[in-house]
Design an enzyme around this catalytic site. Structure first.
Site, mmCIF file in Angstrom:
data_model
loop_
_atom_site.group_PDB
_atom_site.id
_atom_site.type_symbol
_atom_site.label_atom_id
_atom_site.label_comp_id
_atom_site.label_asym_id
_atom_site.label_seq_id
_atom_site.Cartn_x
_atom_site.Cartn_y
_atom_site.Cartn_z
ATOM 1 N N THR A 1 -4.396 9.094 9.863
ATOM 2 C CA THR A 1 -4.975 7.742 10.056
ATOM 3 C C THR A 1 -6.428 7.668 9.578
ATOM 4 O O THR A 1 -6.869 6.638 9.078
ATOM 5 C CB THR A 1 -4.899 7.308 11.527
ATOM 6 O OG1 THR A 1 -5.697 8.206 12.335
ATOM 7 C CG2 THR A 1 -3.461 7.309 12.041
ATOM 8 N N ILE B 1 -7.360 2.328 11.460
ATOM 9 C CA ILE B 1 -6.499 1.368 12.177
ATOM 10 C C ILE B 1 -5.211 2.133 12.498
ATOM 11 O O ILE B 1 -4.136 1.859 11.955
ATOM 12 C CB ILE B 1 -6.188 0.129 11.303
ATOM 13 C CG1 ILE B 1 -7.451 -0.466 10.727
ATOM 14 C CG2 ILE B 1 -5.427 -0.917 12.119
ATOM 15 C CD1 ILE B 1 -8.275 -1.251 11.708
ATOM 16 N N HIS B 2 -5.374 3.117 13.396
ATOM 17 C CA HIS B 2 -4.337 4.129 13.624
ATOM 18 C C HIS B 2 -2.917 3.547 13.659
ATOM 19 O O HIS B 2 -2.045 3.937 12.897
ATOM 20 C CB HIS B 2 -4.583 4.827 14.965
ATOM 21 C CG HIS B 2 -5.942 5.401 15.137
ATOM 22 N ND1 HIS B 2 -6.395 6.531 14.504
ATOM 23 C CD2 HIS B 2 -6.968 4.983 15.920
ATOM 24 C CE1 HIS B 2 -7.628 6.797 14.881
ATOM 25 N NE2 HIS B 2 -8.014 5.890 15.732
ATOM 26 N N ASP B 3 -2.681 2.620 14.586
ATOM 27 C CA ASP B 3 -1.318 2.178 14.894
ATOM 28 C C ASP B 3 -0.657 1.471 13.726
ATOM 29 O O ASP B 3 0.558 1.587 13.518
ATOM 30 C CB ASP B 3 -1.331 1.269 16.123
ATOM 31 C CG ASP B 3 -1.860 1.991 17.345
ATOM 32 O OD1 ASP B 3 -2.255 1.310 18.312
ATOM 33 O OD2 ASP B 3 -1.885 3.234 17.343
#
Ligand code: RIB
Ligand code: CA
Length: 322
Positions: A197, A246-248
């Site tokens: 990420t 914006i990991h998710d």
């Protein structure tokens, strides 16, 4: 052919971008959202998720509220304090208009079990918060592991952490749940850790481009990204300041095009005991586990990501619809 998914979220700012990408990208169909205690209380996560769906004009996507706490520990390994780093990156409430939408139920686990039991099409399960709901579904329904064709997890890291020196937040927040999920034997597990990420981190120019679309999703994503950049710059700066992961949303992007991440098929387990290492994802890059513990690889682990391709999915999804 659109790909169906259910998002398990602890909505927060990056969860919000993941929800919007899943709901608006032409190649995806967001079947529903389940919420879990994580970035903030599960009640706040539910309210934030409903606000996002209402704001982007997708009020019919069902939201089911889930676990209020980890499956084994009384609370996080330490009480979550308002104003701590997680709260500063996410806040208890997202800066979106209030909504009159309500959760369909407070029984996310039953919703997950029944939806996958009765599915006639393949639905991917994409947990992007602590894995408490998923572990509870495994404990409640022996067939759940067989009924879910694919799991794409945002969580974990190789050799470092963002909540402790050793652990990433989603895994750290409920390590027993994570150990159950990685050890359950799902047909296909993909893990999108911090190592990937961070390689898809975005900057203000990306936020400005999304905002320029003038759509609710473009404006909201720009707001969340700019807030994340300011938070990261002040509390955990990336090697190049002015960027934030914006990991998710990257976990969702992996369903649009697997080539957005580079993966290796390895064995992953979770530390649940170590004082310094609880919540660490132990990724066996040297393939020692199979040799000495007869445990084969169980997870496609992402070690790289294509930032430009990732952004192109956001840009496309958040642009005005023809
Ligand atoms: O460590 C990053 C993860 O923790 C993301 O899912 C973020 O939303 C927080 O839950
Ligand atoms: Ca999350």
């Amino acid at each position: 052919m659109t790909k169906k998914l259910i998002l398990d979220v602890d909505t927060g700012t990056d969860d919000a971008v993941a929800i919007m990408l899943a709901a608006l990208h032409d190649d995806l169909e967001l079947v529903g959202c389940t919420t879990v205690n994580g970035n903030t209380s599960v009640e706040n996560c539910t309210e934030n998720t409903l606000k996002v769906l209402d704001y982007i004009g997708m009020p019919k996507i069902p939201v089911h509220q889930g676990l209020t706490r980890p499956i084994a520990r009384q609370d996080f390994p330490e009480p979550r304090k308002e104003g701590d780093q997680g709260s500063r990156i996410h806040g208890p409430k997202l800066p979106l208009p209030d909504t009159s939408l309500k959760a369909k139920s407070n029984n996310a686990v039953e919703y997950l079990i029944e939806t996958f039991r009765n599915a006639t099409d393949e639905i991917a399960l994409v947990p992007v918060g602590p894995l408490s709901n998923i572990a509870a579904a495994l404990a409640l329904d022996p067939d759940f592991v067989k009924n879910v064709p694919e799991v794409v997890i945002m969580g974990g890291s190789h050799g470092w952490g963002n909540r402790t020196a050793a652990a990433e937040f989603n895994i750290w927040a409920d390590p027993e749940a994570a150990a159950m999920v990685f050890g359950a034997g799902f047909r296909k597990v993909t893990m999108v850790p911090l190592d990937a990420t961070y390689q898809a981190a975005l900057c203000t120019a990306h936020a400005d481009a999304l905002e320029a679309h003038g759509t609710p999703a473009g404006k909201a994503a720009a707001t969340f990204l700019k807030h994340r950049i300011a938070s990261y710059d002040s509390i955990q700066p990336l090697p190049t300041k002015g960027y934030a992961p914006i990991h998710d949303a990257l976990a969702v992007a992996a369903l649009i095009a697997p080539e957005v991440i580079d993966t290796k098929f390895l064995h992953v387990d979770v530390e649940t005991v170590g004082t310094l290492t609880v919540g660490r994802t132990v990724i066996d890059t040297q393939v020692r586990t199979e040799a000495f513990r007869r445990k084969p690889a169980n997870c496609h682990v992402a070690f790289g990501a294509n930032r430009d391709l990732f952004f192109s999915f956001l840009n496309s999804a958040f642009s005005p619809k023809a």
